[in-house]
Design an enzyme around this catalytic site. Sequence first.
Site, mmCIF file in Angstrom:
data_model
loop_
_atom_site.group_PDB
_atom_site.id
_atom_site.type_symbol
_atom_site.label_atom_id
_atom_site.label_comp_id
_atom_site.label_asym_id
_atom_site.label_seq_id
_atom_site.Cartn_x
_atom_site.Cartn_y
_atom_site.Cartn_z
ATOM 1 N N PHE A 106 -3.381 53.741 9.035
ATOM 2 C CA PHE A 106 -4.029 52.458 9.287
ATOM 3 C C PHE A 106 -5.397 52.660 9.917
ATOM 4 C CE2 PHE A 106 0.518 51.645 9.530
ATOM 5 C CZ PHE A 106 0.684 50.423 8.909
ATOM 6 N N ASP A 107 -6.361 51.856 9.488
ATOM 7 C CA ASP A 107 -7.560 51.678 10.272
ATOM 8 C C ASP A 107 -7.147 50.892 11.523
ATOM 9 O OD1 ASP A 107 -10.455 51.544 10.776
ATOM 10 O OD2 ASP A 107 -10.205 49.414 10.368
#
Length: 215
Positions: free
Chosen positions: A8-9
Amino acid sequence: MTINTVLFDFDGTLVNTNELIIASFQHALDSYAPGRYTREDIVGYIGLPLTESFRTIDPDRAEELIDMYQKHNLAHHDELIEEYEGVAETIQKLHEQGVKLGVVTTKRKHTARLGLEVSGLMPYFSSVITFNDVDKVKPDAEPLDKAIKELGSRPEETMMVGDSQYDILGGKNAGVKTAGVAWTIKGEDYLCSFEPDIMLKKMPDLLDYVGVKTR
């Protein structure tokens, strides 16, 4: 191939830090050139490392501007970040089902870890790759490759989830599946133009895609 690893960012994907980022940029830029930079201008810098953003604005004063940004960001951090609905529950369910989780962000290490701690998400992530951990940031494949290696995974088993074109392009360059998030401040249509494999309307939609049981 089953997806057993999700990267995930952080900003704008797991936690709504948009107003914190915009306010910090505005603070630094208003001291540099009062009234010159609009909110729309600032949104264009979101997703890039601070160094790259401020060097574009003024290479000679980039470090000074970064310092102003960071001081404002830390001073207002806890009051301006917000949770996205369904994120915490989704991350917890993925973790409980044995999905390997990592964060790949262009944030600097200290602020990335601070954000994960404040949001309560830190315990779920076995790999956190930041600006300080790589030579090249997204959209280069290096940070994703490093996270995949740390997690003992393979690209074909991995998905990258993010809110900017750098996340989608970074995922493609690393040979992983990609998911855009419809709540991106850049606009869903804009992110769709980079052709992610899926677009999440809300974070729990990810559970169905990776086959995690919700009951």
